[in-house]
Design an enzyme around this catalytic site. Structure first.
Site, PDB file in Angstrom:
ATOM      1  CD  GLU A  65      -6.772  26.764  -7.914  1.00  0.00           C
ATOM      2  OE1 GLU A  65      -7.554  27.244  -7.088  1.00  0.00           O
ATOM      3  OE2 GLU A  65      -6.883  25.601  -8.366  1.00  0.00           O
ATOM      4  CD  GLU A  83      -3.658  22.627  -6.512  1.00  0.00           C
ATOM      5  OE1 GLU A  83      -4.886  22.406  -6.472  1.00  0.00           O
ATOM      6  OE2 GLU A  83      -3.131  23.640  -6.040  1.00  0.00           O
TER       7      GLU A  83
HETATM    8  C1  BGP Z   1      -7.217  24.147  -5.434  1.00  0.00           C
HETATM    9  C2  BGP Z   1      -6.265  24.704  -4.433  1.00  0.00           C
HETATM   10  C3  BGP Z   1      -5.781  23.745  -3.424  1.00  0.00           C
HETATM   11  C4  BGP Z   1      -6.698  22.606  -3.141  1.00  0.00           C
HETATM   12  C5  BGP Z   1      -7.481  22.070  -4.292  1.00  0.00           C
HETATM   13  C6  BGP Z   1      -8.583  21.104  -3.959  1.00  0.00           C
HETATM   14  O1  BGP Z   1      -8.145  25.110  -5.734  1.00  0.00           O
HETATM   15  O2  BGP Z   1      -5.147  25.289  -5.041  1.00  0.00           O
HETATM   16  O3  BGP Z   1      -5.294  24.465  -2.334  1.00  0.00           O
HETATM   17  O4  BGP Z   1      -7.145  22.454  -1.896  1.00  0.00           O
HETATM   18  O5  BGP Z   1      -8.015  23.084  -5.066  1.00  0.00           O
HETATM   19  O6  BGP Z   1      -9.694  21.784  -3.471  1.00  0.00           O
HETATM   20  P1  BGP Z   1     -10.419  21.382  -2.155  1.00  0.00           P
HETATM   21  O7  BGP Z   1      -9.391  21.349  -1.100  1.00  0.00           O
HETATM   22  O8  BGP Z   1     -11.425  22.424  -1.912  1.00  0.00           O
HETATM   23  O9  BGP Z   1     -11.017  20.044  -2.416  1.00  0.00           O
END
Ligand code: BGP
Length: 463
Positions: free
Chosen positions: A172, A361
């Site tokens: 990201e 993701e």
């Molecule tokens: C993205 C990241 C991840 C992840 C995901 C979910 O931004 O790349 O590392 O954790 O989001 O977000 P969160 O864990 O805050 O729910």
């Protein structure tokens, strides 16, 4: 549902700092993530002897990876996205020789994946960097960091060239303006000019890593990784439509540089109009020409954009200051659920860059209830994933080239934004709570069997 293309990769995605724990084992140095116990938007807290954070142990993947990978294999994964903790390889970041124990750890991890024929997809930097580089060198604000990163990238490419063929540079990369410490190792109150300069250094480093990967692993492929934000105009008022275009560009400009090899005109105008001066040398321009082989992105939600200041004020409290879409429902954490938006985004990114896309993701963070018999009936998660995957299939039919899909957090892990474990994404439940209590035992949720069937049918079981 029509099956997915035969070469489609199915699996899950995790990040070192959210699963491994063992934060000082094997010679590892502190990373930025270790000093942000409240998550990626949180303040830096210097570590003192005896203190602890949920991430210090996380889900203990560092020790339990054989058990976890066996469970991924049971679901039929053909791909696992992991990240290397840079501070395991170069504990302070500026050493000239790597830490052998750190290198050996990932050797074992990749060997374990190979046992089951699971293809690793490896992120070089997932929301962390050695804390030493921030403290002593000013993080990505310093040009020197480009060289430290290149050394790290070349080290791991050379070491794992026979085992890892798919790589990603920065997770990201387009989040840095919203989370400067996490993204570029700069204090939260840094000026926009300072953050854009640091981003520029990171973009150059990303391109140098692409070049190094092509040299060292000729049969490898390396991609970028973007937060796949998609913003809609809140109304059809032309000003709202233009505002949405600009907002989308503020996220996609990183991809423009990484895919086209140069800064787009709209960004140069933005710098001019806002008095932002970014030093871009001739050598930088030359480096940026090395563009990525494919584009990867995360996708969780969409948002709306408007020129109406009153509505914008109300939205400031939201994670990305987005105005709510009245047509969509939200997760327990206020993330608006939009499967069709994924089809739209896949088409838009394909139209824009004409490079293969990888969804690395996607998932639903939710609180799970363990029933008296130990079962977990996460139908909400199944519905979320099913509906998104149906739209991925549609996009493939639209002609978009999609390499694969790795759902976020196939095993429960520590959340990035809130550093809590009760926001669960997994097919596999981990017995641990936000206070760090629990046995760390793993168990299969209902979605585990559902995903296993999806993969076994190559998507044909989707509804
Ligand atoms: C993205 C990241 C991840 C992840 C995901 C979910 O931004 O790349 O590392 O954790 O989001 O977000 P969160 O864990 O805050 O729910």
């Amino acid at each position: 549902m029509k099956a997915f293309p035969k070469s489609f990769l199915w699996g899950g995605a995790i990040a070192a700092n959210q699963v491994e724990g063992a934060y000082l084992e094997g010679g590892k140095g502190l990373s930025t993530s270790d000093v942000q116990p409240k998550g990626v938007f949180g303040d830096v807290v210097e570590r003192v002897a005896g203190d602890s954070a949920l991430k210090d142990v996380a889900i203990d993947f560092y020790h339990r990876y054989p058990e976890d990978i066996a469970l991924f294999a049971e679901m039929g994964f053909s791909c696992l996205r992991v990240s290397i903790a840079w501070a395991r390889i170069f504990p302070n970041g500026d050493e000239t020789t790597p830490n052998e124990a750190g290198l050996a750890y990932y050797d074992k991890l990749f060997d374990e994946l190979a046992k089951y024929g699971i293809t690793p997809l490896v992120t070089l930097s997932h929301y962390e960097m050695p804390w030493g580089l921030v403290k002593q060198h000013g993080g990505w604000g310093s040009r020197q960091t480009i060289g430290f990163f290149e050394r790290y990238a070349r080290t791991v490419f050379s070491r794992y060239k026979a085992k890892v063929k798919l790589w990603l540079t920065f997770n990201e990369i387009n989040m840095s303006l919203h989370a400067p410490m996490t993204g570029v190792g700069l204090p939260e109150n840094s000026s926009k000019e300072a953050v854009y300069q640091a981003i520029h250094h990171q973009l150059v480093a990303s391109a140098l890593a692409v070049k190094a990967c092509h040299e060292i692993i000729p049969d490898g492929k390396i991609g970028n990784m973007l937060l796949g934000g998609l913003m809609y105009p809140l109304t059809c008022k032309p000003e709202d439509v233009f505002e949405a275009l600009q907002e989308n560009r503020s996220w996609q400009f990183f991809g423009d540089v990484q895919c086209r090899g140069a800064y787009p005109g709209y960004m140069l105008r933005y710098f001019r109009d806002n008095g932002i001066r970014v030093e871009i040398t001739a050598a930088d321009r030359e480096a940026l020409i090395s563009t990525v082989d494919f584009i990867s992105f995360s996708y969780y939600m969409t948002g709306c954009v408007t020129t109406d200041e009153a509505l914008n004020q109300q939205a400031r409290g939201n994670i990305l200051s987005m105005v709510q879409n009245p047509h969509l429902a939200s997760s327990e954490w206020g993330w608006q659920i939009d499967p069709v938006g994924l089809r739209t985004l896949l088409n838009m990114l394909w139209d824009r860059w004409q490079k293969p896309l990888f969804i690395v993701e996607n998932g639903l963070g939710a609180k799970d209830k363990v029933e008296a018999d130990g079962s977990i009936n996460d139908d909400y998660r199944i519905a979320y994933l099913n509906d998104h995957l149906v739209q991925v299939r549609e996009a493939i039919d639209d002609g978009v080239e999609v390499m694969g899909y790795t759902s976020w957090g196939p095993i429960d892990l520590v959340s990035a934004s809130k550093a809590e474990i009760s926001k669960r994404y997994g097919f596999i439940y981990v017995d641990r709570d936000d206070n760090g209590n629990g046995t760390l035992a793993r168990s299969r949720k209902k979605s585990f069997y559902w995903y296993r069937d999806v993969i076994a049918s190559n998507g044909a079981s989707l509804k």
